[in-house]
Design an enzyme around this catalytic site. Structure first.
Site, mmCIF file in Angstrom:
data_model
loop_
_atom_site.group_PDB
_atom_site.id
_atom_site.type_symbol
_atom_site.label_atom_id
_atom_site.label_comp_id
_atom_site.label_asym_id
_atom_site.label_seq_id
_atom_site.Cartn_x
_atom_site.Cartn_y
_atom_site.Cartn_z
ATOM 1 N N GLU A 54 28.636 -18.588 15.457
ATOM 2 C CA GLU A 54 27.763 -19.877 15.130
ATOM 3 C C GLU A 54 26.315 -19.678 15.428
ATOM 4 O O GLU A 54 25.415 -20.107 14.643
ATOM 5 C CB GLU A 54 28.391 -21.109 16.050
ATOM 6 C CG GLU A 54 29.570 -21.535 15.560
ATOM 7 C CD GLU A 54 29.742 -22.179 14.315
ATOM 8 O OE1 GLU A 54 28.668 -22.571 13.947
ATOM 9 O OE2 GLU A 54 30.652 -22.248 13.726
ATOM 10 N N ASN A 65 21.648 -29.136 7.363
ATOM 11 C CA ASN A 65 22.509 -28.937 6.215
ATOM 12 C C ASN A 65 21.961 -29.795 5.009
ATOM 13 O O ASN A 65 21.980 -31.293 5.395
ATOM 14 C CB ASN A 65 23.933 -29.642 6.658
ATOM 15 C CG ASN A 65 24.402 -28.767 7.999
ATOM 16 O OD1 ASN A 65 24.842 -27.700 7.843
ATOM 17 N ND2 ASN A 65 24.605 -29.436 9.001
ATOM 18 N N ASP A 68 23.934 -33.165 3.693
ATOM 19 C CA ASP A 68 24.179 -34.743 4.118
ATOM 20 C C ASP A 68 23.126 -35.032 5.104
ATOM 21 O O ASP A 68 23.030 -36.190 5.466
ATOM 22 C CB ASP A 68 25.514 -34.921 4.795
ATOM 23 C CG ASP A 68 25.638 -33.952 6.217
ATOM 24 O OD1 ASP A 68 24.766 -32.910 6.351
ATOM 25 O OD2 ASP A 68 26.555 -33.982 6.717
ATOM 26 N N SER A 70 22.444 -33.769 7.981
ATOM 27 C CA SER A 70 22.468 -33.523 9.316
ATOM 28 C C SER A 70 22.239 -32.320 9.861
ATOM 29 O O SER A 70 21.667 -31.563 9.037
ATOM 30 C CB SER A 70 24.221 -33.735 9.508
ATOM 31 O OG SER A 70 24.827 -32.507 8.837
ATOM 32 N N ASP A 72 22.928 -28.650 12.723
ATOM 33 C CA ASP A 72 23.810 -28.487 13.649
ATOM 34 C C ASP A 72 22.853 -27.901 15.097
ATOM 35 O O ASP A 72 21.770 -27.317 14.635
ATOM 36 C CB ASP A 72 24.668 -27.330 13.198
ATOM 37 C CG ASP A 72 25.386 -27.795 11.966
ATOM 38 O OD1 ASP A 72 25.995 -28.702 11.983
ATOM 39 O OD2 ASP A 72 25.560 -26.951 10.891
ATOM 40 N N ASN A 79 27.195 -30.823 15.341
ATOM 41 C CA ASN A 79 26.840 -31.418 14.275
ATOM 42 C C ASN A 79 26.264 -32.850 14.556
ATOM 43 O O ASN A 79 27.222 -33.699 15.395
ATOM 44 C CB ASN A 79 27.835 -31.437 12.994
ATOM 45 C CG ASN A 79 27.231 -32.096 11.837
ATOM 46 O OD1 ASN A 79 27.200 -33.367 11.656
ATOM 47 N ND2 ASN A 79 26.344 -31.430 11.056
ATOM 48 N N ASP A 120 39.234 -33.922 19.869
ATOM 49 C CA ASP A 120 39.120 -34.714 18.715
ATOM 50 C C ASP A 120 39.618 -34.157 17.356
ATOM 51 O O ASP A 120 40.277 -34.802 16.502
ATOM 52 C CB ASP A 120 37.859 -35.254 18.222
ATOM 53 C CG ASP A 120 37.706 -36.720 17.886
ATOM 54 O OD1 ASP A 120 37.766 -37.539 19.080
ATOM 55 O OD2 ASP A 120 37.330 -37.112 16.840
#
Ligand SMILES: *[C@@H]1O[C@H](CO)[C@@H](O)[C@H](O)[C@H]1NC(C)=O
Length: 127
Positions: A54, A65, A68, A70, A72, A79, A120
């Site tokens: 990553e 990104n 959208d 957003s 990271d 994110n 989650d």
């Protein structure tokens, strides 16, 4: 090359003080201390490998990104749309932290949030 090796060695001996890049051994040690070894059934090697993929162990890594809007953040590239707040009005901020907390050499916020992501998402499928 020699200087690089020496630097990596020093970075390992002096946790958190010299570099925003973790060494592999230093990261493994830190993640173990923070309770990721075996977390949700994933070994320390799994977590270290994921961080390598990553962020290349760069605590200050960010990736925007464009699809959208957003971003990271940090060693696990967490994110902003779902997990942390960076001023995005659509952010769910599930980890209840500013995203900037994820760029520190102190990885406790990254690990706490990664645990929430893993819970989650029932594992590492989010990465
Ligand atoms: C890292 O941050 C956590 C939470 O803010 C704090 O409790 C801990 O003492 C910090 N660790 C170091 C090594 O500064």
């Amino acid at each position: 090359m020699k200087a690089l090796a020496l630097f990596a060695l020093l970075a390992c001996l002096v946790p958190g003080s010299l570099s925003m890049y973790y060494g592999r051994c230093q990261l493994a040690q830190t993640l173990q201390q923070l309770g990721l070894d075996g977390y949700m059934g994933y070994s320390l090697a799994n977590w270290v490998c994921m961080a390598a993929h990553e962020s290349s162990y760069n605590t200050q890594a960010t990736h925007y990104n464009s699809w959208d809007g957003s971003t990271d953040f940090g060693i696990f590239q967490i994110n902003s749309r779902y997990w942390c707040q960076n001023g995005d009005e659509y952010s769910s901020n599930i980890c209840q932290i500013p995203c900037s907390d994820l760029l520190s050499n102190n990885l406790s916020a990254d690990v706490e949030c990664a645990k929430i992501v893993a819970q989650d998402s029932n594992g590492m499928s989010a990465w």
